[in-house]
Motif scaffolding. Structure first.
Motif, PDB file in Angstrom:
ATOM      1  N   LEU A  51       0.824  -1.207   0.000  1.00  0.00           N
ATOM      2  CA  LEU A  51       0.000   0.000   0.000  1.00  0.00           C
ATOM      3  C   LEU A  51       0.858   1.256   0.000  1.00  0.00           C
ATOM      4  O   LEU A  51       0.550   2.236  -0.687  1.00  0.00           O
ATOM      5  CB  LEU A  51      -0.928   0.005   1.214  1.00  0.00           C
ATOM      6  N   ALA A  52       1.935   1.258   0.777  1.00  0.00           N
ATOM      7  CA  ALA A  52       2.797   2.438   0.837  1.00  0.00           C
ATOM      8  C   ALA A  52       3.401   2.761  -0.525  1.00  0.00           C
ATOM      9  O   ALA A  52       3.591   3.933  -0.874  1.00  0.00           O
ATOM     10  CB  ALA A  52       3.899   2.226   1.864  1.00  0.00           C
ATOM     11  N   ALA A  53       3.681   1.721  -1.310  1.00  0.00           N
ATOM     12  CA  ALA A  53       4.263   1.928  -2.640  1.00  0.00           C
ATOM     13  C   ALA A  53       3.224   2.363  -3.671  1.00  0.00           C
ATOM     14  O   ALA A  53       3.595   2.800  -4.759  1.00  0.00           O
ATOM     15  CB  ALA A  53       4.949   0.652  -3.101  1.00  0.00           C
ATOM     16  N   GLY A  54       1.930   2.224  -3.355  1.00  0.00           N
ATOM     17  CA  GLY A  54       0.881   2.592  -4.296  1.00  0.00           C
ATOM     18  C   GLY A  54       0.296   1.416  -5.052  1.00  0.00           C
ATOM     19  O   GLY A  54      -0.431   1.611  -6.036  1.00  0.00           O
ATOM     20  N   CYS A  55       0.597   0.189  -4.611  1.00  0.00           N
ATOM     21  CA  CYS A  55       0.047  -1.000  -5.270  1.00  0.00           C
ATOM     22  C   CYS A  55      -1.375  -1.272  -4.788  1.00  0.00           C
ATOM     23  O   CYS A  55      -1.838  -0.738  -3.781  1.00  0.00           O
ATOM     24  CB  CYS A  55       0.909  -2.224  -4.955  1.00  0.00           C
ATOM     25  N   THR A  56      -2.063  -2.127  -5.523  1.00  0.00           N
ATOM     26  CA  THR A  56      -3.297  -2.739  -5.043  1.00  0.00           C
ATOM     27  C   THR A  56      -3.002  -4.210  -4.772  1.00  0.00           C
ATOM     28  O   THR A  56      -2.024  -4.756  -5.288  1.00  0.00           O
ATOM     29  CB  THR A  56      -4.430  -2.584  -6.061  1.00  0.00           C
ATOM     30  N   ILE A  57      -3.855  -4.876  -3.963  1.00  0.00           N
ATOM     31  CA  ILE A  57      -3.458  -6.190  -3.482  1.00  0.00           C
ATOM     32  C   ILE A  57      -4.660  -7.100  -3.265  1.00  0.00           C
ATOM     33  O   ILE A  57      -5.742  -6.643  -2.876  1.00  0.00           O
ATOM     34  CB  ILE A  57      -2.637  -6.037  -2.174  1.00  0.00           C
ATOM     35  N   VAL A  58      -4.450  -8.379  -3.573  1.00  0.00           N
ATOM     36  CA  VAL A  58      -5.403  -9.443  -3.251  1.00  0.00           C
ATOM     37  C   VAL A  58      -4.694 -10.383  -2.286  1.00  0.00           C
ATOM     38  O   VAL A  58      -3.639 -10.932  -2.613  1.00  0.00           O
ATOM     39  CB  VAL A  58      -5.861 -10.208  -4.500  1.00  0.00           C
ATOM     40  N   VAL A  59      -5.267 -10.563  -1.104  1.00  0.00           N
ATOM     41  CA  VAL A  59      -4.655 -11.374  -0.058  1.00  0.00           C
ATOM     42  C   VAL A  59      -5.446 -12.661   0.121  1.00  0.00           C
ATOM     43  O   VAL A  59      -6.679 -12.627   0.210  1.00  0.00           O
ATOM     44  CB  VAL A  59      -4.612 -10.615   1.284  1.00  0.00           C
ATOM     45  N   LYS A  60      -4.720 -13.792   0.171  1.00  0.00           N
ATOM     46  CA  LYS A  60      -5.346 -15.059   0.556  1.00  0.00           C
ATOM     47  C   LYS A  60      -4.741 -15.513   1.875  1.00  0.00           C
ATOM     48  O   LYS A  60      -3.602 -15.954   1.945  1.00  0.00           O
ATOM     49  CB  LYS A  60      -5.118 -16.159  -0.487  1.00  0.00           C
ATOM     50  N   PRO A  61      -5.515 -15.397   2.969  1.00  0.00           N
ATOM     51  CA  PRO A  61      -5.028 -15.968   4.232  1.00  0.00           C
ATOM     52  C   PRO A  61      -5.131 -17.479   4.211  1.00  0.00           C
ATOM     53  O   PRO A  61      -5.851 -18.062   3.399  1.00  0.00           O
ATOM     54  CB  PRO A  61      -5.982 -15.358   5.266  1.00  0.00           C
ATOM     55  N   SER A  62      -4.407 -18.118   5.118  1.00  0.00           N
ATOM     56  CA  SER A  62      -4.509 -19.569   5.234  1.00  0.00           C
ATOM     57  C   SER A  62      -5.917 -19.968   5.640  1.00  0.00           C
ATOM     58  O   SER A  62      -6.587 -19.270   6.415  1.00  0.00           O
ATOM     59  CB  SER A  62      -3.518 -20.082   6.279  1.00  0.00           C
ATOM     60  N   GLU A  63      -6.360 -21.109   5.145  1.00  0.00           N
ATOM     61  CA  GLU A  63      -7.661 -21.626   5.560  1.00  0.00           C
ATOM     62  C   GLU A  63      -7.666 -22.001   7.038  1.00  0.00           C
ATOM     63  O   GLU A  63      -8.741 -22.181   7.638  1.00  0.00           O
ATOM     64  CB  GLU A  63      -8.035 -22.846   4.713  1.00  0.00           C
ATOM     65  N   TYR A  64      -6.480 -22.088   7.673  1.00  0.00           N
ATOM     66  CA  TYR A  64      -6.394 -22.412   9.088  1.00  0.00           C
ATOM     67  C   TYR A  64      -6.275 -21.168   9.967  1.00  0.00           C
ATOM     68  O   TYR A  64      -6.169 -21.289  11.188  1.00  0.00           O
ATOM     69  CB  TYR A  64      -5.211 -23.347   9.349  1.00  0.00           C
ATOM     70  N   ALA A  65      -6.287 -19.990   9.368  1.00  0.00           N
ATOM     71  CA  ALA A  65      -6.187 -18.745  10.151  1.00  0.00           C
ATOM     72  C   ALA A  65      -6.755 -17.606   9.319  1.00  0.00           C
ATOM     73  O   ALA A  65      -6.017 -16.870   8.664  1.00  0.00           O
ATOM     74  CB  ALA A  65      -4.738 -18.467  10.536  1.00  0.00           C
ATOM     75  N   THR A  66      -8.074 -17.464   9.386  1.00  0.00           N
ATOM     76  CA  THR A  66      -8.781 -16.523   8.515  1.00  0.00           C
ATOM     77  C   THR A  66      -9.492 -15.415   9.275  1.00  0.00           C
ATOM     78  O   THR A  66      -9.582 -14.290   8.796  1.00  0.00           O
ATOM     79  CB  THR A  66      -9.810 -17.289   7.659  1.00  0.00           C
ATOM     80  N   PHE A  67      -9.983 -15.698  10.474  1.00  0.00           N
ATOM     81  CA  PHE A  67     -10.915 -14.794  11.127  1.00  0.00           C
ATOM     82  C   PHE A  67     -10.277 -13.473  11.559  1.00  0.00           C
ATOM     83  O   PHE A  67     -10.868 -12.401  11.410  1.00  0.00           O
ATOM     84  CB  PHE A  67     -11.570 -15.494  12.316  1.00  0.00           C
ATOM     85  N   ALA A  68      -9.054 -13.512  12.092  1.00  0.00           N
ATOM     86  CA  ALA A  68      -8.392 -12.275  12.496  1.00  0.00           C
ATOM     87  C   ALA A  68      -8.088 -11.405  11.280  1.00  0.00           C
ATOM     88  O   ALA A  68      -8.227 -10.176  11.331  1.00  0.00           O
ATOM     89  CB  ALA A  68      -7.104 -12.595  13.254  1.00  0.00           C
ATOM     90  N   VAL A  69      -7.684 -12.025  10.178  1.00  0.00           N
ATOM     91  CA  VAL A  69      -7.396 -11.267   8.956  1.00  0.00           C
ATOM     92  C   VAL A  69      -8.669 -10.619   8.411  1.00  0.00           C
ATOM     93  O   VAL A  69      -8.658  -9.454   7.992  1.00  0.00           O
ATOM     94  CB  VAL A  69      -6.747 -12.181   7.902  1.00  0.00           C
ATOM     95  N   LEU A  70      -9.774 -11.354   8.425  1.00  0.00           N
ATOM     96  CA  LEU A  70     -11.032 -10.783   7.934  1.00  0.00           C
ATOM     97  C   LEU A  70     -11.461  -9.591   8.785  1.00  0.00           C
ATOM     98  O   LEU A  70     -11.961  -8.583   8.259  1.00  0.00           O
ATOM     99  CB  LEU A  70     -12.127 -11.841   7.921  1.00  0.00           C
TER     100      LEU A  70
END
Length: 503
Positions: A183-202
């Motif tokens: 984000l600091a560089a000005g990019c856009t991003i698609v993130v895939k969290p692990s299926e074993y650790a999703t809730f905190a990221v969401l």
């Protein structure tokens, strides 16, 4: 029996999740879901969507539009910095909630959240640090080498759409380490969290989307396992850069996918890191710290854990005695219990793998000092392995070569500095190391000679402003510091004539 985690899920209002695509919270087009099982209790926590290729395509196209047509890549550096600082403030304000959600994800104990490198404060500091880089991404002016009167200078521009895949063991810190510099560089991003650790990221993604001022489509979250979700993301032709943290085997798949479109790639792929302990060191502290990093907190499920202790023969007895004491201090159970110090293994597949490697270590001749079994009694419901200490290990044994990712420490003796260095570098990995000695000249000799991305002297810690990454098969590229944010940029050379004369 381990207390149920369901009351904590209810308290946190954890409901079946949705994905973030183009600023909207959506389910999978197919309706497919993943049911997450808690590793300490075997209970179903909640469900979230499994993004198929069509869902990933929507997310990547949203990120593509946000990069090609949206304001974020062209935002002034001050604006990008303000948004990242707002994210840091949100993390600090919601830190307790985020860590509790992480405990529902991977069962890392709340008591471990006081350790800086896995704390909410570390996550906030990563965003704060990269906010400071937003207005310092500078090119350089070069003196003309030949030709007429002209200028030669360089510009740093965002690389484009980033596909980021993060693991389950430290979802919040690793989300920050990838998202903040992008984000600091000005990019856009698609993130895939692990299926074993999703809730905190969401939850963190919702805070960012709704309260930070980040435009829609700049950050997108797709959920699901490697197949089909991860495969669809790393192979998508509109992704310009891939950033992956995880196993060496999956990292190789990411590299092959990146080769098809010549995508930029950053990889952090784990390690088999050495702690080199000389007899003139504070041996007790060295043993306590080394065994602690392998057994406390995440129970050795840490890429930078020093799982090979190379110990001078004159210090072996003291080292082993102290390490065994530390192993006996581990407390397993419900991660919300303040007395619990250590997590279970993430799933039954990893449980079987770790127990299999422990058995192989014994078959190959290593001496089992303590541990080596699955926890019984009330703890049998979870994926708990007793803290394991091996002595009389040779560096050609499986437990000294393979990244176990469990609470297992292998102690390998050495006789002199040359042998210690040979053993330290006799590995396919090169992520981290520590050197324990009271001789600063020896410490610096070893630090310079060990082939690892980070070397600690009489201790080890992570810093949000320091580059982190590995040599050899531990990956390529760095996270943290200037090196990280520059990896999310392209370097452009500009030639400007100052007269009508051709260059």
């Amino acid at each position: 029996m381990v207390a149920s985690i369901k009351p904590y899920a209810d308290e946190l209002a954890l409901t079946d999740g949705r994905m973030l695509i183009n600023g909207e919270w959506v389910t999978a087009e197919s309706g497919a879901t993943w049911s997450h099982t808690h590793p300490a209790t075997g209970e179903r926590v909640a469900e979230f969507p499994v993004a198929g290729p069509a869902d990933v395509d929507l997310a990547v196209r949203a990120a593509r539009r946000a990069f090609d047509e949206g304001p974020w890549p062209h935002a002034r550096a001050g604006e990008r910095g303000r948004v990242l600082r707002a994210i840091a403030d949100l993390v600090r304000a919601h830190g307790d909630e985020l860590l509790r959600l992480q405990a529902l994800d991977n069962s890392v104990p709340l008591s471990f959240g006081e350790i800086y490198a896995v704390s909410a404060e570390f996550v906030a500091d990563v965003f704060e640090h990269h906010a400071g880089w937003a207005d310092k991404l500078a090119g350089e002016t070069l003196p003309p080498f030949q030709g007429g009167d002209h200028m030669v200078f360089t510009l740093r521009e965002p690389v484009g759409v980033v596909g980021a895949v993060i693991p389950w063991n430290a979802p919040l810190p690793l989300f920050a380490q990838k998202v903040a510099p992008a984000l600091a560089a000005g990019c856009t991003i698609v993130v895939k969290p692990s299926e074993y650790a999703t809730f905190a990221v969401l939850r963190l993604a919702r805070l960012i989307a709704e309260e930070s001022g980040l435009p829609a489509g700049v950050l997108n979250i797709v959920t699901g396992p490697g197949e089909p979700t991860g495969d669809a993301l790393i192979s998508h032709p509109m992704v310009d850069k891939l950033s992956f943290t995880g196993s060496r085997a999956i990292g190789q798949r990411v590299m092959m996918a990146a080769a098809v479109g010549c995508k930029r790639v950053s990889l952090e792929l784990g390690g088999k890191s050495p702690a080199v302990v000389f007899a003139d060191a504070d041996v007790g502290t060295a043993a306590a710290v080394t065994m602690g990093t392998v057994t406390l907190g995440l129970s050795g499920q840490v890429c930078a854990a020093q799982t090979r202790a190379l110990v001078h023969r004159d210090a072996l007895d003291e080292f082993l005695a102290t390490a065994e004491v530390i192993a006996g201090m581990v407390s397993y159970g419900n991660p919300f219990d303040p007395e619990v110090t250590s997590a279970p293994l993430i799933n039954t597949r990893q449980l079987d793998r770790v127990l299999g490697l422990i058995a192989r270590g014994q078959e190959e001749g290593a001496r089992l000092v303590c541990g080596g079994t699955r926890e019984a009694g009330d703890l049998a419901v979870g994926n708990f392995v007793t803290p394991t200490l091996f002595a009389d290990v040779s560096n050609d044994m499986s437990i000294a070569r393979e990244e176990i990712f469990g609470p297992v420490l292998s102690v390998i003796p050495f006789d002199d500095e040359d042998e210690a260095l040979r053993l330290a570098n006799d590995t396919a990995y090169g992520l981290a190391a520590t050197v324990w000695t009271s001789d600063i000249r020896r410490a610096m000799r070893l630090t310079k000679a060990i082939r690892a991305g980070t070397v600690g002297i009489n201790g080890y810690q992570l810093e949000p402003n320091a580059p982190f990454g590995g040599f050899q098969q531990s990956g390529m590229g760095r996270e943290g510091g200037r090196a990280a944010i520059e990896s999310y940029t392209e370097l452009k050379t500009v030639l400007l004539p100052l007269t009508d004369e051709m260059i």
